[in-house]
Design a protein around this motif. Sequence first.
Motif, PDB file in Angstrom:
ATOM      1  N   GLY A 195      40.519  50.725  39.038  1.00 16.57           N
ATOM      2  CA  GLY A 195      39.277  50.351  39.707  1.00 16.57           C
ATOM      3  C   GLY A 195      38.552  49.218  39.020  1.00 16.57           C
ATOM      4  O   GLY A 195      37.352  49.051  39.190  1.00 16.57           O
ATOM      5  N   GLU A 196      39.284  48.415  38.261  1.00 16.21           N
ATOM      6  CA  GLU A 196      38.706  47.260  37.570  1.00 16.21           C
ATOM      7  C   GLU A 196      39.064  45.989  38.311  1.00 16.21           C
ATOM      8  O   GLU A 196      40.131  45.871  38.900  1.00 16.21           O
ATOM      9  CB  GLU A 196      39.243  47.179  36.133  1.00 16.21           C
ATOM     10  N   ALA A 197      38.173  45.002  38.271  1.00 17.45           N
ATOM     11  CA  ALA A 197      38.449  43.710  38.894  1.00 17.45           C
ATOM     12  C   ALA A 197      39.610  43.057  38.156  1.00 17.45           C
ATOM     13  O   ALA A 197      39.673  43.092  36.921  1.00 17.45           O
ATOM     14  CB  ALA A 197      37.220  42.820  38.836  1.00 17.45           C
ATOM     15  N   THR A 198      40.520  42.437  38.908  1.00 14.89           N
ATOM     16  CA  THR A 198      41.665  41.795  38.279  1.00 14.89           C
ATOM     17  C   THR A 198      41.393  40.344  37.921  1.00 14.89           C
ATOM     18  O   THR A 198      42.046  39.784  37.075  1.00 14.89           O
ATOM     19  CB  THR A 198      42.910  41.864  39.185  1.00 14.89           C
ATOM     20  N   GLU A 199      40.444  39.708  38.589  1.00 11.53           N
ATOM     21  CA  GLU A 199      40.117  38.320  38.301  1.00 11.53           C
ATOM     22  C   GLU A 199      38.615  38.172  38.208  1.00 11.53           C
ATOM     23  O   GLU A 199      37.861  38.853  38.883  1.00 11.53           O
ATOM     24  CB  GLU A 199      40.624  37.406  39.426  1.00 11.53           C
ATOM     25  N   ALA A 200      38.202  37.246  37.374  1.00  6.64           N
ATOM     26  CA  ALA A 200      36.768  36.962  37.271  1.00  6.64           C
ATOM     27  C   ALA A 200      36.346  36.196  38.514  1.00  6.64           C
ATOM     28  O   ALA A 200      37.060  35.326  38.986  1.00  6.64           O
ATOM     29  CB  ALA A 200      36.491  36.140  36.027  1.00  6.64           C
ATOM     30  N   THR A 201      35.202  36.523  39.043  1.00  8.57           N
ATOM     31  CA  THR A 201      34.691  35.803  40.195  1.00  8.57           C
ATOM     32  C   THR A 201      33.741  34.723  39.732  1.00  8.57           C
ATOM     33  O   THR A 201      32.959  34.921  38.819  1.00  8.57           O
ATOM     34  CB  THR A 201      33.961  36.744  41.184  1.00  8.57           C
ATOM     35  N   ASP A 202      33.823  33.562  40.362  1.00 11.63           N
ATOM     36  CA  ASP A 202      32.972  32.452  39.956  1.00 11.63           C
ATOM     37  C   ASP A 202      31.790  32.263  40.897  1.00 11.63           C
ATOM     38  O   ASP A 202      30.972  31.392  40.694  1.00 11.63           O
ATOM     39  CB  ASP A 202      33.763  31.161  39.848  1.00 11.63           C
ATOM     40  N   GLY A 203      31.710  33.077  41.930  1.00 12.30           N
ATOM     41  CA  GLY A 203      30.584  33.002  42.858  1.00 12.30           C
ATOM     42  C   GLY A 203      30.719  31.896  43.880  1.00 12.30           C
ATOM     43  O   GLY A 203      29.890  31.733  44.737  1.00 12.30           O
ATOM     44  N   GLY A 204      31.787  31.112  43.780  1.00 11.80           N
ATOM     45  CA  GLY A 204      32.002  29.994  44.708  1.00 11.80           C
ATOM     46  C   GLY A 204      32.747  30.447  45.943  1.00 11.80           C
ATOM     47  O   GLY A 204      33.155  31.587  46.100  1.00 11.80           O
ATOM     48  N   ALA A 205      32.938  29.500  46.842  1.00  9.17           N
ATOM     49  CA  ALA A 205      33.664  29.769  48.080  1.00  9.17           C
ATOM     50  C   ALA A 205      35.153  29.913  47.768  1.00  9.17           C
ATOM     51  O   ALA A 205      35.654  29.314  46.826  1.00  9.17           O
ATOM     52  CB  ALA A 205      33.454  28.625  49.075  1.00  9.17           C
TER      53      ALA A 205
END
Length: 77
Positions: free
Chosen positions: A66-76
């Motif tokens: 249940g952990e995110a696999t990639e960091a999100t950058d908040g971009g499109a």
Amino acid sequence: MKVNVPTAAQVRAFTVTVDLPTAGSCFGLGRDASYNLARQGAFPCPVLRLGRRLVVTRAALLQALGEATEATDGGAP
């Protein structure tokens, strides 16, 4: 036997694939239980056979935990 359960940060530091006992430790499973579940097709995430080795990808581990696999950058996308 006490299983040392790694933290999410430690799992993110794993190599791209890890052996089955290491993957099992992320779920609090010992070596024998990990192999038994894999044999039954009931391991908590997909198990890959590479020759004679059974491995799990880091991404599959993180997803099953249940952990995110990639960091999100908040971009499109």
